[in-house]
Write a protein that holds these residues in place. Structure first.
Motif, short mmCIF file in Angstrom:
data_model
loop_
_atom_site.label_atom_id
_atom_site.label_comp_id
_atom_site.label_asym_id
_atom_site.label_seq_id
_atom_site.Cartn_x
_atom_site.Cartn_y
_atom_site.Cartn_z
N GLU A 30 0.60 3.95 -3.07
CA GLU A 30 0.08 5.19 -2.77
C GLU A 30 1.14 6.36 -2.61
OE1 GLU A 30 -2.45 4.88 0.48
OE2 GLU A 30 -3.87 3.87 -0.58
N THR A 56 0.80 -1.14 0.25
CA THR A 56 -0.14 -0.05 -0.03
C THR A 56 0.98 1.36 -0.10
OG1 THR A 56 -1.71 -1.17 1.11
CG2 THR A 56 -1.83 1.12 1.47
N TYR A 111 -6.81 1.19 -4.01
CA TYR A 111 -5.58 1.99 -3.48
C TYR A 111 -5.80 3.38 -3.83
CZ TYR A 111 -3.07 -2.18 -2.69
OH TYR A 111 -2.98 -3.60 -2.41
N GLN A 112 -5.56 4.60 -3.16
CA GLN A 112 -5.57 5.61 -3.55
C GLN A 112 -4.52 6.02 -4.57
OE1 GLN A 112 -7.92 8.22 -2.36
NE2 GLN A 112 -9.06 6.39 -1.52
N SER A 113 -4.60 5.72 -5.87
CA SER A 113 -3.94 5.79 -6.73
C SER A 113 -4.30 6.30 -8.04
CB SER A 113 -3.24 4.26 -6.82
OG SER A 113 -4.15 3.47 -7.19
N GLU A 146 -9.67 6.85 -5.31
CA GLU A 146 -9.40 5.38 -5.14
C GLU A 146 -9.56 4.61 -6.73
OE1 GLU A 146 -11.98 1.61 -3.51
OE2 GLU A 146 -11.28 2.90 -1.94
N TYR A 184 -4.20 4.61 -13.25
CA TYR A 184 -4.08 4.46 -11.70
C TYR A 184 -2.92 3.62 -11.60
CZ TYR A 184 -6.35 -0.06 -12.14
OH TYR A 184 -6.55 -1.45 -12.22
#
Length: 338
Positions: A147, A143, A173-175, A168, A191
């Motif tokens: 990120e 993670t 993931y915040q990607s 997200e 992403y």
């Protein structure tokens, strides 16, 4: 979303993942492994077991186990061919995955036939796995890598005047770069996945550095240099692909027609495919050669496993130490003794 057994560059709707240059393994436990994942783990474990056997003074079993490990490693890459061909649509990765099985099988045969120098290359591949697999299988590390890379890539986009924000992605993931599909040319965005972190390339050079015998200081300097250069070039790559895909930098009519007609590409993906599968991947080969050259200047000991790589590829013996004027350096990092 199309999810492969290796690291998926999945797409759904307006989202296009940045596909993997190297395969990413995703099992959390043995029971959840697919065939591809299991083959990779078995190969790395067998490499390590063969090295332990050789260290304990039983060369014949070590040689036979290493041969089996190389063959398993080749089969692993063969299972990746459908993914690279159909999902990633990458000619380069497809060809390399196809070539891996005969090359790995030949390496195993050479070991079985008595070419013990290949144990150093075996050691390097084992260390590559030790670097790569824990980072892939420990959730908090995975993670953080994904990120953090997304945040750094977004900062690079901001330097070029683009600030889409991050939300997200399909991988959880915040990607995902939150470009407005109504405002971009292709209606797509990208992403970040694990392969976009550069971890695969870092593992390759980390494995080479760890495998050879040399003074710790030079090994540390070489490792830091390789990691730093890979990090920077990978960041540039991510920014390039992350902007080329939504803004259609390569959506020229003639190119779209060619890719759709002859390569089976989806029209809105053309810019992404050209940026990632052709431009970025081709330049990545140039970058790997350049990094290797810089690494040799600091740590010429890595020439030894590279000589065996060239032998496997060509069938000819090469003395890279002499060719590059490094013949005074031994594999133990000290001066040559007569």
């Amino acid at each position: 979303m199309n999810m492969s057994p290796a690291s998926a560059a999945a797409e759904t709707g307006s989202v296009a993942g940045l596909e993997a240059v190297g395969a990413t393994l995703t099992p959390a436990v043995i029971g959840s492994m697919g065939l591809t994942d299991l083959l990779a783990w078995v190969a790395i474990a067998a490499f390590l077991a063969a090295l332990v056997l050789r260290w304990q003074g039983v060369p014949e079993p070590a040689r036979h186990l290493a041969m089996g490990a190389w063959l398993t490693f080749g089969v692993f890459w063969l299972t990746m061919v459908p993914y690279y061909y159909y999902d990633v649509q990458s000619p380069l990765q497809t060809v390399l995955a196809l070539a891996a099985l005969p090359l790995c099988a030949y390496t195993g045969y050479l070991l079985w036939d008595g070419r013990d120098s290949l144990f150093l290359l075996t050691k390097a591949v084992a260390f590559m796995g030790l670097i790569y697999l824990p980072a892939e299988t420990i959730p908090v590390v995975r993670t953080w890598l994904i990120e953090t890379t997304a945040v750094q890539t977004h900062y690079g986009m901001e330097l070029l005047g683009h600030s889409p924000g991050i939300n997200e992605g399909a991988n959880g993931y915040q990607s995902r770069f939150d470009f407005d599909s109504d405002e971009t040319v292709t209606g797509r965005t990208t992403y970040i996945i694990l392969a976009c972190t550069g971890l695969g390339s870092m593992a390759i050079f980390g494995g080479l550095v760890a495998a050879v015998k040399a003074p710790f200081k030079r090994k540390a300097i070489a490792f830091a240099m390789a990691i730093g250069v890979i990090w920077f070039l990978n960041l540039v790559r991510n920014v390039f692909i992350g902007l080329a895909s939504p803004w259609g930098w390569f959506q020229q009519d003639w190119l779209v027609s060619f890719m759709v007609t002859y390569m089976g590409a989806e029209e809105s993906r053309v810019s992404f495919l050209v940026a990632h599968n052709y431009i970025a991947q081709s330049l990545s080969i140039v970058a790997l050669v350049g990094i290797t050259y810089l690494l040799v200047k600091i740590l010429p000991e890595i020439l030894e496993p590279l000589e065996d790589v060239l032998f496997v590829l060509t069938g000819n013996e090469y003395d890279l130490f002499e060719a590059l004027g490094k013949d005074e350096v031994r594999a133990d990092g000290g001066p040559e003794q007569q």
